[in-house]
Design an enzyme around this catalytic site. Structure first.
Site, PDB file in Angstrom:
ATOM      1  N   VAL A   8       0.858  -1.184   0.000  1.00  0.00           N
ATOM      2  CA  VAL A   8       0.000   0.000   0.000  1.00  0.00           C
ATOM      3  C   VAL A   8       0.895   1.235   0.000  1.00  0.00           C
ATOM      4  CG1 VAL A   8      -1.850   1.237   1.171  1.00  0.00           C
ATOM      5  CG2 VAL A   8      -1.767  -1.265   1.277  1.00  0.00           C
ATOM      6  N   GLY A   9       0.984   1.893  -1.159  1.00  0.00           N
ATOM      7  CA  GLY A   9       1.812   3.091  -1.294  1.00  0.00           C
ATOM      8  C   GLY A   9       0.973   4.350  -1.360  1.00  0.00           C
ATOM      9  N   ASP A 107       8.326   0.623   2.984  1.00  0.00           N
ATOM     10  CA  ASP A 107       8.742   0.386   1.602  1.00  0.00           C
ATOM     11  C   ASP A 107      10.265   0.384   1.463  1.00  0.00           C
ATOM     12  OD1 ASP A 107       8.765   3.084   2.249  1.00  0.00           O
ATOM     13  OD2 ASP A 107       7.947   3.760   0.334  1.00  0.00           O
TER      14      ASP A 107
END
Length: 252
Positions: A8-9, A107
């Site tokens: 989920v960015g 991330d």
């Protein structure tokens, strides 16, 4: 074992279907506007049908997120689909990588974990061409040597367009010449060659600082634009971050 891995960015949510260590299928949906759990439930099921994925054949769901408000919503949708809670991994998840900072994003940590697992016995730089442009460096033993964070290419381009009255939206592609003769090619040259110079500068300065010639991996949405333009990037892998999340969760 079949696993779904979700990254989920800030701009996109990338999904990957892993069969053991191999990612067989991946797809991307836009992060914004934020959806409800019911909307995500419907959208994910439709994509499962497209790629012929049976929810009951999925043994594990691994998720990493840098958007806290979406983490719970996505978790709720996954529970409705698979009847299991996703395994949420972050910088505190044990691995062979030493994060060093409590502020490190999931991330970036996943990028380092993937590099450490896939390209051992050498220093690595991971360039992530995402909402932010990041350059992360890791030593052979898993020690994090440091990170650079700069504005992402698309972020900078959107800012340029929104803050000027006469500059149009453009496609991010390599122009035929460095010196443009119309607005579009002038902007393309600035965005492509300007950021290429920044990236090459990052690599050179990191190599000087760590006194080595690091192996360079590029990932993220527009990495494919820059990889063909320089021999300083050795590998381009859009699934690199997903692979890092998979390595973090595969044995938990």
């Amino acid at each position: 074992m079949n696993s779904i891995v979700i990254n989920v960015g800030n701009s996109n949510i990338r999904f990957g279907l892993f069969n053991d260590d191999n990612c067989d299928v991946s797809w991307v949906i836009n992060t914004k506007p934020y959806r409800t759990a019911d909307e995500l439930y419907v959208q994910i099921l439709m994509l499962y049908q497209t790629y012929k994925i049976e929810p009951k054949e999925i043994n594990k769901v691994i998720m990493g997120s840098v958007v806290p408000q979406l983490t719970k919503i996505m978790s709720s949708a996954i529970r409705k689909i698979h009847d299991i809670s996703p395994l949420i991994v972050d910088r505190s998840t044990p691995s062979g990588v030493e994060a060093k900072s409590k502020q490190m994003g999931t991330d970036i940590y996943a990028n380092l974990v993937a590099a450490h697992n896939m390209y051992p016995d050498r220093k690595k730089i991971v360039l992530d061409f995402g909402t932010a442009l990041t350059a992360s460096c890791i030593a052979e033993n898993g020690e994090t040597l440091g990170v650079i964070i700069a504005p992402g290419i698309i972020t900078a381009l959107n800012s340029l367009i929104s803050q000027t009255a006469q500059l149009p939206e453009i496609e991010l592609v390599k122009p035929k010449t460095v010196l443009g003769l119309d607005t579009v090619t002038c902007m393309q040259s600035g965005m492509v060659y300007g950021f290429l110079g920044m990236v090459e500068g990052f690599i050179d300065r990191i190599n000087d600082e760590v006194n080595d010639n690091c192996f360079v991996i590029a990932t993220g949405g527009v990495s494919h634009v820059y990889k063909p333009l320089t021999d300083k990037i050795h590998v381009m892998d859009r699934l690199h971050t997903l692979k890092g999340l998979y390595f973090l969760g595969k044995d938990l």
